[in-house]
Design an enzyme around this catalytic site. Sequence first.
Site, PDB file in Angstrom:
ATOM      1  N   PRO A 163      10.890 -14.590  -1.231  1.00  0.00           N
ATOM      2  CA  PRO A 163       9.733 -14.644  -0.323  1.00  0.00           C
ATOM      3  C   PRO A 163       9.058 -13.287  -0.188  1.00  0.00           C
ATOM      4  CG  PRO A 163      11.652 -15.721   0.638  1.00  0.00           C
ATOM      5  CD  PRO A 163      12.135 -14.942  -0.547  1.00  0.00           C
ATOM      6  N   ARG A 164       7.774 -13.313   0.076  1.00  0.00           N
ATOM      7  CA  ARG A 164       6.994 -12.090   0.209  1.00  0.00           C
ATOM      8  C   ARG A 164       7.360 -11.308   1.467  1.00  0.00           C
ATOM      9  NH1 ARG A 164       4.260  -7.734  -1.592  1.00  0.00           N
ATOM     10  NH2 ARG A 164       2.484  -7.193  -0.296  1.00  0.00           N
TER      11      ARG A 164
ATOM     12  N   GLU B 253       0.820  -1.208   0.000  1.00  0.00           N
ATOM     13  CA  GLU B 253       0.000   0.000   0.000  1.00  0.00           C
ATOM     14  C   GLU B 253       0.856   1.261   0.000  1.00  0.00           C
ATOM     15  OE1 GLU B 253      -2.392  -3.330   1.737  1.00  0.00           O
ATOM     16  OE2 GLU B 253      -0.363  -2.554   2.012  1.00  0.00           O
TER      17      GLU B 253
ATOM     18  N   GLY C 176      12.791  -3.883  -1.264  1.00  0.00           N
ATOM     19  CA  GLY C 176      12.840  -2.766  -2.192  1.00  0.00           C
ATOM     20  C   GLY C 176      13.553  -3.060  -3.494  1.00  0.00           C
ATOM     21  N   GLU C 177      13.791  -4.335  -3.791  1.00  0.00           N
ATOM     22  CA  GLU C 177      14.555  -4.677  -4.989  1.00  0.00           C
ATOM     23  C   GLU C 177      13.777  -5.552  -5.973  1.00  0.00           C
ATOM     24  OE1 GLU C 177      19.227  -4.290  -4.074  1.00  0.00           O
ATOM     25  OE2 GLU C 177      18.381  -6.255  -3.579  1.00  0.00           O
TER      26      GLU C 177
ATOM     27  N   ASN D 286       0.482  -8.965  -6.350  1.00  0.00           N
ATOM     28  CA  ASN D 286       0.378  -7.988  -7.421  1.00  0.00           C
ATOM     29  C   ASN D 286       1.289  -8.363  -8.590  1.00  0.00           C
ATOM     30  OD1 ASN D 286       0.190  -5.629  -8.950  1.00  0.00           O
ATOM     31  ND2 ASN D 286       1.736  -4.583  -7.719  1.00  0.00           N
ATOM     32  N   LEU D 287       0.711  -8.545  -9.779  1.00  0.00           N
ATOM     33  CA  LEU D 287       1.525  -8.868 -10.952  1.00  0.00           C
ATOM     34  C   LEU D 287       1.788  -7.649 -11.837  1.00  0.00           C
ATOM     35  CD1 LEU D 287      -0.793  -8.820 -13.282  1.00  0.00           C
ATOM     36  CD2 LEU D 287      -1.051 -11.229 -12.739  1.00  0.00           C
ATOM     37  N   ILE D 288       1.271  -6.491 -11.446  1.00  0.00           N
ATOM     38  CA  ILE D 288       1.421  -5.280 -12.248  1.00  0.00           C
ATOM     39  C   ILE D 288       2.882  -4.851 -12.322  1.00  0.00           C
ATOM     40  CG2 ILE D 288       0.828  -2.828 -12.374  1.00  0.00           C
ATOM     41  CD1 ILE D 288      -1.880  -3.613 -11.071  1.00  0.00           C
ATOM     42  N   GLU D 289       3.602  -4.950 -11.199  1.00  0.00           N
ATOM     43  CA  GLU D 289       5.005  -4.551 -11.192  1.00  0.00           C
ATOM     44  C   GLU D 289       5.818  -5.425 -12.132  1.00  0.00           C
ATOM     45  OE1 GLU D 289       8.440  -3.323  -7.949  1.00  0.00           O
ATOM     46  OE2 GLU D 289       6.959  -4.828  -7.384  1.00  0.00           O
TER      47      GLU D 289
END
Length: 440
Positions: free
Chosen positions: A271-272, A67, A320-321, A345-348
């Site tokens: 990992p998330r 977010e 952040g990578e 999220n697959l947009i990135e």
Amino acid sequence: MNFVLALYSALTWAGQPLLRRKLRQRALAEPGYGLRVEERFGHYTPESLGRDGAGRWIWVHAVSLGETRAAAILIEALRARMPGMRLLLTHGTATGRAEGAKLLQPGDLQVWQPWDTHAAATRFITQFRPAVGVLMETEVWPILAAVCRAQGVPLALANARLNAKSLDKALKLSALSMPAYQSLAAVWAQTQADAQRLRALAAPVRAVLGNLKFDVLPDAALLAQGAQWRQRSARPVVMLASSREGEEAMFIDALRRLGAQALKVQWLLVPRHPQRFDAVALALQAAGLRVSRRSEWLGAPPRALAQAGEECLWLGDSLGEMPLYYAMADAALLGGSFAPLGGQNLIEAAACGCPMLVGPSTFNFAEAAELACAAGAAQRVPDLDAGLQAALALVHDVAARKAAVAHCLAFAQAHRGAAQATAAAIEQLMHAWSGAAPQR
């Protein structure tokens, strides 16, 4: 106050000692959770208060890392429309707060989201008196929403999404959820399906503006570095991106079933959640895999571990990578979609030009996943075994992968524009609520 809200209020008040204990436990692994704990209960130090900005704060609440990254592009658009704005940024997680600190400018302020008791929420609103509050995506807290309404603070839900599973849960507690959504001044949904579900909870949906995450441009330096590192591998690189608990074990089992075929690519697992990095590394090693961790690389992935015939898995244990990792990968499997967790999220990934293999569970990003598949930016597979096979086929088909990369970039470009539209809507809401005309 209805009975259900009164009961909820009593439970959140009684749960404060449990929250304090949970924060102490979380702080052992993530020290950020031990930072300024009293802010969560509406108590602020002179340092956290900053200079007086009552009535001028633009309050944005981004609960966690995802977010906050979506909020970053919205905040940039807001600053362009309202130069000199004072940002009040709140979070619920340590990773969100750490990422949010990068967005602050002189005069801005960052504090924790108040725990949802009447006392803490009232102290928060009384102290800061924001001109407008903007909640990102799903974060609607019943008492905080009610206090904002009572205090005359317009509270909006931006980039709003609500999946069918969450709607069912909310409808079962409609005496609690509906008043909370009704207290909002405006809701701007990501999709028409989200808008329909939000309206079922009496939310004041004003428009469907799209997903802010399409407007996030990947860091060019990270993309360049990732592309360079990909060239160090003698094999194509396939990533399991943003894996969730349980999926690493599924991945290990699927690799074993692949047998010698697994040696045809270099595997990368990211990992998330950062608190799981060490546990995932231990699980991989316990399964007999050699692991090379990003945190141990001296500038780049070790060449010796990238040669054909070496069974070594790269572990992305950094924050952040993700653009770096997507640029390293020739294809990626979408974490959270192979266990019944709704997907990530697959947009990135699309914006980075990384083709995705998507599992059966994508209810958190249902429309984005369907659109990506229809556009050729992603491919739906029934399970992780099929995903690994599809990834192997894709990365060894030069023409097919080149076409998929082009589809990714076109898909990301086609859906941009939500940030400017949302920033304009926030500005209009502020002036409509105050009764003033926009100043230019």
